[in-house]
Scaffold this motif. Structure first.
Motif, PDB file in Angstrom:
ATOM      1  N   SER A  95       0.837  -1.202   0.000  1.00 33.30           N
ATOM      2  CA  SER A  95       0.000   0.000   0.000  1.00 33.30           C
ATOM      3  C   SER A  95       0.866   1.244   0.000  1.00 33.30           C
ATOM      4  O   SER A  95       1.778   1.366   0.822  1.00 33.30           O
ATOM      5  CB  SER A  95      -0.922   0.016   1.228  1.00 33.30           C
ATOM      6  OG  SER A  95      -1.733  -1.133   1.282  1.00 33.30           O
TER       7      SER A  95
ATOM      8  N   SER B 149       1.181   5.370   0.465  1.00 31.67           N
ATOM      9  CA  SER B 149       0.566   6.322   1.373  1.00 31.67           C
ATOM     10  C   SER B 149      -0.374   7.278   0.635  1.00 31.67           C
ATOM     11  O   SER B 149      -0.062   7.763  -0.462  1.00 31.67           O
ATOM     12  CB  SER B 149       1.644   7.136   2.095  1.00 31.67           C
ATOM     13  OG  SER B 149       1.080   8.135   2.914  1.00 31.67           O
TER      14      SER B 149
ATOM     15  N   VAL C 197      -7.495   3.625  -0.659  1.00 34.94           N
ATOM     16  CA  VAL C 197      -6.210   2.964  -0.479  1.00 34.94           C
ATOM     17  C   VAL C 197      -5.587   2.790  -1.857  1.00 34.94           C
ATOM     18  O   VAL C 197      -6.276   2.439  -2.818  1.00 34.94           O
ATOM     19  CB  VAL C 197      -6.363   1.608   0.240  1.00 34.94           C
ATOM     20  CG1 VAL C 197      -7.307   0.684  -0.499  1.00 34.94           C
ATOM     21  CG2 VAL C 197      -5.012   0.939   0.439  1.00 34.94           C
TER      22      VAL C 197
ATOM     23  N   ARG D 203      -2.708   0.037   6.754  1.00 32.44           N
ATOM     24  CA  ARG D 203      -1.921   1.269   6.649  1.00 32.44           C
ATOM     25  C   ARG D 203      -1.512   1.728   8.044  1.00 32.44           C
ATOM     26  O   ARG D 203      -2.120   1.347   9.043  1.00 32.44           O
ATOM     27  CB  ARG D 203      -2.683   2.366   5.915  1.00 32.44           C
ATOM     28  CG  ARG D 203      -3.948   2.840   6.629  1.00 32.44           C
ATOM     29  CD  ARG D 203      -4.571   4.020   5.902  1.00 32.44           C
ATOM     30  NE  ARG D 203      -5.149   3.609   4.644  1.00 32.44           N
ATOM     31  CZ  ARG D 203      -5.658   4.468   3.748  1.00 32.44           C
ATOM     32  NH1 ARG D 203      -5.621   5.760   3.980  1.00 32.44           N
ATOM     33  NH2 ARG D 203      -6.183   4.037   2.639  1.00 32.44           N
TER      34      ARG D 203
ATOM     35  N   SER E 140       3.631   0.451   2.614  1.00 33.99           N
ATOM     36  CA  SER E 140       3.308  -0.486   3.688  1.00 33.99           C
ATOM     37  C   SER E 140       3.095  -1.897   3.161  1.00 33.99           C
ATOM     38  O   SER E 140       2.481  -2.091   2.112  1.00 33.99           O
ATOM     39  CB  SER E 140       2.042  -0.031   4.436  1.00 33.99           C
ATOM     40  OG  SER E 140       2.223   1.245   5.014  1.00 33.99           O
TER      41      SER E 140
END
Length: 305
Positions: free
Chosen positions: A158, A160, A167, A203, A219
Protein backbone atom coordinates in the motif's frame (compact mmCIF):
# COMPACT_ATOMS: atom_id res chain seq x y z
CA UNK A 1 -12.87 -3.14 -34.17
CA UNK A 2 -9.61 -4.70 -33.00
CA UNK A 3 -10.25 -8.46 -33.07
CA UNK A 4 -7.08 -8.78 -35.15
CA UNK A 5 -4.97 -7.44 -32.29
CA UNK A 6 -4.82 -10.68 -30.29
CA UNK A 7 -1.40 -12.04 -29.35
CA UNK A 8 0.07 -15.18 -27.82
CA UNK A 9 -0.36 -13.74 -24.31
CA UNK A 10 -4.13 -13.64 -24.84
CA UNK A 11 -4.20 -17.45 -25.11
CA UNK A 12 -7.03 -19.51 -26.53
CA UNK A 13 -10.76 -18.72 -26.11
CA UNK A 14 -12.65 -20.37 -23.25
CA UNK A 15 -15.56 -22.53 -24.40
CA UNK A 16 -18.66 -22.24 -22.22
CA UNK A 17 -22.03 -23.95 -22.39
CA UNK A 18 -24.75 -23.37 -24.99
CA UNK A 19 -22.28 -22.47 -27.72
CA UNK A 20 -20.76 -19.50 -25.89
CA UNK A 21 -17.05 -18.67 -25.88
CA UNK A 22 -14.97 -16.04 -24.09
CA UNK A 23 -12.23 -14.44 -26.15
CA UNK A 24 -9.53 -12.19 -24.72
CA UNK A 25 -8.32 -9.47 -27.09
CA UNK A 26 -6.71 -6.06 -27.17
CA UNK A 27 -8.92 -2.99 -27.18
CA UNK A 28 -8.59 -0.41 -29.92
CA UNK A 29 -10.21 2.15 -32.16
CA UNK A 30 -13.92 1.46 -32.57
CA UNK A 31 -14.41 -0.32 -29.23
CA UNK A 32 -15.70 2.77 -27.42
CA UNK A 33 -19.43 2.06 -28.00
CA UNK A 34 -19.07 -1.55 -26.81
CA UNK A 35 -17.26 -0.35 -23.68
CA UNK A 36 -20.02 2.18 -23.02
CA UNK A 37 -22.62 -0.59 -23.37
CA UNK A 38 -20.76 -2.66 -20.75
CA UNK A 39 -20.71 0.22 -18.27
CA UNK A 40 -24.38 0.97 -18.87
CA UNK A 41 -25.13 -2.48 -17.42
CA UNK A 42 -23.34 -1.62 -14.18
CA UNK A 43 -25.27 -0.46 -11.14
CA UNK A 44 -24.90 3.00 -9.60
CA UNK A 45 -22.87 1.37 -6.80
CA UNK A 46 -20.56 -0.29 -9.34
CA UNK A 47 -19.99 3.02 -11.09
CA UNK A 48 -19.26 4.74 -7.79
CA UNK A 49 -16.67 2.10 -6.88
CA UNK A 50 -15.04 2.49 -10.30
CA UNK A 51 -15.16 6.29 -10.74
CA UNK A 52 -15.91 7.58 -7.19
CA UNK A 53 -19.13 8.98 -8.65
CA UNK A 54 -22.36 7.29 -9.69
CA UNK A 55 -22.49 9.13 -13.00
CA UNK A 56 -21.62 7.49 -16.31
CA UNK A 57 -18.70 9.11 -18.17
CA UNK A 58 -19.37 10.70 -21.58
CA UNK A 59 -18.81 8.68 -24.75
CA UNK A 60 -15.51 10.43 -25.44
CA UNK A 61 -14.09 8.88 -22.25
CA UNK A 62 -14.87 5.37 -23.52
CA UNK A 63 -13.39 6.20 -26.91
CA UNK A 64 -10.15 7.37 -25.29
CA UNK A 65 -10.01 4.42 -22.88
CA UNK A 66 -10.46 2.00 -25.78
CA UNK A 67 -7.41 3.52 -27.49
CA UNK A 68 -5.24 3.87 -24.36
CA UNK A 69 -2.61 1.77 -26.14
CA UNK A 70 -1.95 4.68 -28.49
CA UNK A 71 -0.75 6.74 -25.49
CA UNK A 72 1.58 4.22 -23.88
CA UNK A 73 -1.01 2.30 -21.89
CA UNK A 74 -2.79 -0.92 -22.70
CA UNK A 75 -6.32 -2.33 -22.72
CA UNK A 76 -7.88 -5.80 -22.77
CA UNK A 77 -11.45 -6.87 -23.52
CA UNK A 78 -13.26 -10.11 -22.76
CA UNK A 79 -15.68 -10.73 -25.59
CA UNK A 80 -18.46 -13.28 -25.23
CA UNK A 81 -19.56 -14.88 -28.50
CA UNK A 82 -23.13 -16.16 -28.62
CA UNK A 83 -25.63 -17.04 -31.32
CA UNK A 84 -26.80 -13.41 -31.10
CA UNK A 85 -23.32 -12.02 -31.78
CA UNK A 86 -20.34 -10.75 -29.73
CA UNK A 87 -20.77 -8.94 -26.42
CA UNK A 88 -18.11 -7.29 -24.20
CA UNK A 89 -18.52 -8.69 -20.68
CA UNK A 90 -15.33 -7.39 -19.02
CA UNK A 91 -12.49 -4.96 -19.61
CA UNK A 92 -9.22 -3.99 -17.95
CA UNK A 93 -6.51 -1.55 -18.83
CA UNK A 94 -3.84 0.74 -17.51
CA UNK A 95 -2.48 4.18 -18.25
CA UNK A 96 1.20 4.92 -17.59
CA UNK A 97 2.19 6.97 -14.55
CA UNK A 98 5.25 9.22 -14.37
CA UNK A 99 6.99 6.56 -12.26
CA UNK A 100 6.70 4.03 -15.08
CA UNK A 101 4.03 2.03 -13.26
CA UNK A 102 0.56 1.47 -14.68
CA UNK A 103 -2.71 2.87 -13.27
CA UNK A 104 -5.33 0.11 -13.31
CA UNK A 105 -8.98 0.26 -14.33
CA UNK A 106 -11.20 -2.83 -14.50
CA UNK A 107 -14.91 -3.62 -14.88
CA UNK A 108 -16.86 -6.89 -15.15
CA UNK A 109 -20.49 -7.35 -16.16
CA UNK A 110 -22.57 -8.21 -13.05
CA UNK A 111 -23.83 -11.39 -14.74
CA UNK A 112 -20.28 -12.61 -15.46
CA UNK A 113 -18.58 -12.13 -12.10
CA UNK A 114 -16.72 -14.88 -10.36
CA UNK A 115 -13.31 -15.96 -11.59
CA UNK A 116 -13.43 -13.77 -14.68
CA UNK A 117 -11.95 -10.76 -12.89
CA UNK A 118 -8.97 -12.77 -11.64
CA UNK A 119 -8.39 -14.27 -15.09
CA UNK A 120 -8.53 -10.83 -16.70
CA UNK A 121 -6.24 -9.18 -14.14
CA UNK A 122 -3.64 -11.92 -14.53
CA UNK A 123 -3.74 -11.47 -18.30
CA UNK A 124 -3.28 -7.72 -17.97
CA UNK A 125 -0.29 -8.19 -15.66
CA UNK A 126 1.31 -10.55 -18.21
CA UNK A 127 0.90 -7.96 -20.96
CA UNK A 128 2.22 -5.17 -18.72
CA UNK A 129 5.29 -7.20 -17.82
CA UNK A 130 5.95 -7.91 -21.51
CA UNK A 131 5.85 -4.16 -22.14
CA UNK A 132 8.33 -3.41 -19.34
CA UNK A 133 5.82 -2.01 -16.82
CA UNK A 134 7.11 -3.11 -13.37
CA UNK A 135 3.99 -2.59 -11.24
CA UNK A 136 0.32 -1.82 -11.66
CA UNK A 137 -1.31 0.49 -9.12
CA UNK A 138 -4.98 0.86 -8.24
CA UNK A 139 -6.61 3.68 -6.26
CA UNK A 140 -9.48 1.89 -4.55
CA UNK A 141 -12.19 2.96 -2.15
CA UNK A 142 -11.40 1.36 1.20
CA UNK A 143 -14.87 -0.22 1.35
CA UNK A 144 -14.52 -1.79 -2.10
CA UNK A 145 -13.89 -5.21 -0.61
CA UNK A 146 -14.20 -7.05 -3.93
CA UNK A 147 -11.47 -5.02 -5.62
CA UNK A 148 -9.21 -4.99 -2.54
CA UNK A 149 -9.49 -8.79 -2.29
CA UNK A 150 -8.80 -9.20 -6.02
CA UNK A 151 -5.64 -7.09 -5.84
CA UNK A 152 -4.37 -8.64 -2.61
CA UNK A 153 -4.80 -12.13 -4.06
CA UNK A 154 -1.93 -11.24 -6.42
CA UNK A 155 0.32 -9.88 -3.64
CA UNK A 156 0.26 -6.14 -2.91
CA UNK A 157 1.70 -3.29 -0.88
CA UNK A 158 0.00 0.00 0.00
CA UNK A 159 1.24 3.44 -0.97
CA UNK A 160 0.57 6.32 1.37
CA UNK A 161 -2.48 8.55 0.73
CA UNK A 162 -3.92 11.45 2.75
CA UNK A 163 -7.48 10.24 2.18
CA UNK A 164 -8.49 7.44 4.55
CA UNK A 165 -11.52 6.62 2.41
CA UNK A 166 -9.19 5.28 -0.29
CA UNK A 167 -6.21 2.96 -0.48
CA UNK A 168 -3.59 2.92 -3.24
CA UNK A 169 -2.47 -0.64 -3.87
CA UNK A 170 0.50 -1.67 -5.97
CA UNK A 171 1.16 -5.13 -7.37
CA UNK A 172 4.07 -6.55 -9.34
CA UNK A 173 3.64 -7.62 -12.95
CA UNK A 174 6.32 -10.32 -12.76
CA UNK A 175 6.16 -11.78 -9.26
CA UNK A 176 4.37 -11.60 -5.95
CA UNK A 177 6.17 -8.62 -4.37
CA UNK A 178 6.04 -5.18 -6.03
CA UNK A 179 9.01 -2.85 -6.31
CA UNK A 180 9.25 0.79 -5.31
CA UNK A 181 7.71 3.13 -7.91
CA UNK A 182 10.36 4.45 -10.25
CA UNK A 183 12.98 1.79 -9.52
CA UNK A 184 13.21 0.78 -13.18
CA UNK A 185 13.51 4.25 -14.64
CA UNK A 186 17.27 4.39 -14.17
CA UNK A 187 17.26 7.98 -12.94
CA UNK A 188 19.87 7.38 -10.26
CA UNK A 189 19.37 7.72 -6.47
CA UNK A 190 15.90 8.60 -5.24
CA UNK A 191 15.46 12.05 -3.71
CA UNK A 192 13.16 11.22 -0.77
CA UNK A 193 13.88 8.79 2.07
CA UNK A 194 12.06 5.53 1.47
CA UNK A 195 10.23 4.21 4.53
CA UNK A 196 8.93 0.64 4.40
CA UNK A 197 6.31 -0.06 7.07
CA UNK A 198 5.66 -3.66 8.05
CA UNK A 199 2.37 -3.87 9.88
CA UNK A 200 -0.54 -6.28 10.20
CA UNK A 201 -2.81 -3.32 9.47
CA UNK A 202 -3.55 -2.10 5.95
CA UNK A 203 -1.92 1.27 6.65
CA UNK A 204 0.03 3.07 9.33
CA UNK A 205 -1.61 6.06 11.03
CA UNK A 206 1.63 8.05 10.93
CA UNK A 207 2.13 7.67 7.17
CA UNK A 208 0.73 11.10 6.28
CA UNK A 209 2.97 12.87 8.81
CA UNK A 210 6.00 10.94 7.59
CA UNK A 211 5.17 11.82 3.99
CA UNK A 212 4.94 15.52 4.83
CA UNK A 213 8.31 15.23 6.58
CA UNK A 214 10.02 14.00 3.44
CA UNK A 215 9.52 10.23 3.41
CA UNK A 216 8.10 8.07 0.66
CA UNK A 217 5.98 5.58 2.60
CA UNK A 218 5.00 2.11 1.46
CA UNK A 219 3.31 -0.49 3.69
CA UNK A 220 3.41 -4.29 3.62
CA UNK A 221 1.27 -6.48 5.86
CA UNK A 222 3.92 -9.11 6.48
CA UNK A 223 4.04 -12.88 5.98
CA UNK A 224 0.86 -13.75 7.86
CA UNK A 225 -1.32 -11.49 5.67
CA UNK A 226 0.32 -12.22 2.31
CA UNK A 227 -1.08 -15.07 0.24
CA UNK A 228 2.34 -15.88 -1.20
CA UNK A 229 4.26 -15.28 2.00
CA UNK A 230 7.40 -13.23 2.44
CA UNK A 231 10.61 -14.25 0.61
CA UNK A 232 13.02 -12.88 3.25
CA UNK A 233 12.78 -15.59 5.97
CA UNK A 234 13.63 -18.29 3.42
CA UNK A 235 16.63 -16.40 2.05
CA UNK A 236 14.83 -14.77 -0.87
CA UNK A 237 15.04 -11.15 -1.93
CA UNK A 238 12.28 -8.62 -1.34
CA UNK A 239 12.32 -5.63 -3.73
CA UNK A 240 10.67 -3.48 -1.08
CA UNK A 241 13.35 -4.16 1.55
CA UNK A 242 16.11 -3.94 -1.05
CA UNK A 243 14.94 -0.46 -2.07
CA UNK A 244 14.14 0.89 1.41
CA UNK A 245 16.24 3.36 3.41
CA UNK A 246 14.40 2.79 6.69
CA UNK A 247 12.29 -0.14 7.91
CA UNK A 248 9.55 0.44 10.48
CA UNK A 249 8.64 -2.97 11.88
CA UNK A 250 5.34 -2.80 13.75
CA UNK A 251 4.20 -6.36 13.23
CA UNK A 252 2.89 -7.70 16.53
CA UNK A 253 5.51 -10.15 17.89
CA UNK A 254 2.68 -12.59 18.58
CA UNK A 255 1.87 -12.70 14.84
CA UNK A 256 3.39 -15.89 13.36
CA UNK A 257 6.67 -15.16 11.60
CA UNK A 258 7.05 -11.60 12.90
CA UNK A 259 10.20 -12.05 14.98
CA UNK A 260 11.70 -14.48 12.46
CA UNK A 261 11.17 -11.91 9.72
CA UNK A 262 12.87 -9.20 11.77
CA UNK A 263 15.88 -11.41 12.49
CA UNK A 264 16.17 -12.39 8.81
CA UNK A 265 16.10 -8.75 7.72
CA UNK A 266 18.80 -7.80 10.22
CA UNK A 267 20.96 -10.64 8.96
CA UNK A 268 20.42 -9.94 5.25
CA UNK A 269 20.61 -6.13 5.53
CA UNK A 270 22.92 -5.19 8.42
CA UNK A 271 23.18 -1.58 7.23
CA UNK A 272 19.44 -1.03 6.95
CA UNK A 273 18.09 1.27 9.65
CA UNK A 274 15.31 -0.54 11.51
CA UNK A 275 12.86 1.07 13.93
CA UNK A 276 10.84 -1.35 16.06
CA UNK A 277 7.26 -0.62 16.99
CA UNK A 278 7.11 -3.02 19.96
CA UNK A 279 9.27 -3.25 23.04
CA UNK A 280 9.46 -5.98 25.71
CA UNK A 281 8.03 -5.39 29.17
CA UNK A 282 9.40 -6.58 32.50
CA UNK A 283 6.88 -9.43 32.66
CA UNK A 284 7.99 -10.85 29.30
CA UNK A 285 5.08 -9.44 27.29
CA UNK A 286 5.24 -6.91 24.46
CA UNK A 287 4.14 -3.29 24.52
CA UNK A 288 3.23 -1.39 21.34
CA UNK A 289 4.99 1.95 21.19
CA UNK A 290 2.97 5.08 20.54
CA UNK A 291 2.84 6.27 16.96
CA UNK A 292 3.94 9.76 18.03
CA UNK A 293 7.13 8.28 19.52
CA UNK A 294 7.78 6.27 16.36
CA UNK A 295 7.33 9.36 14.18
CA UNK A 296 9.68 11.35 16.42
CA UNK A 297 12.37 8.65 16.22
CA UNK A 298 12.01 8.42 12.45
CA UNK A 299 12.30 12.16 12.01
CA UNK A 300 15.30 12.43 14.32
CA UNK A 301 17.06 9.68 12.41
CA UNK A 302 16.18 11.28 9.10
CA UNK A 303 17.74 14.58 10.20
CA UNK A 304 20.97 12.75 11.04
CA UNK A 305 21.37 11.26 7.54
Amino acid sequence: MSSDLRCELCREPIVLDQGRTLTLRHSGDGDGPALAALYQRLSAEDLYLRFFTAGLPPQRWFDRWATIGERGGFGLLVEESTDDGPNIVAEAGYSVLCTGDGELGIAVDPNSRGRLGTWLLDALLRHADAKGVPNVQALVLANNQRMVALAKSRGTASLSTDDWSTVRLTMSTEGHVPSWPGDRLGDGPHERTRLLVESDRSRWVGAAAATRAGFDVLSCQGPARQKYGCPVPTGGQCPLVEGADVLLHILDPSVPGSLELLDAQRSAHPRLRIVEGFEPTDDGAWHRRRDTDLIRELLEGNDDT
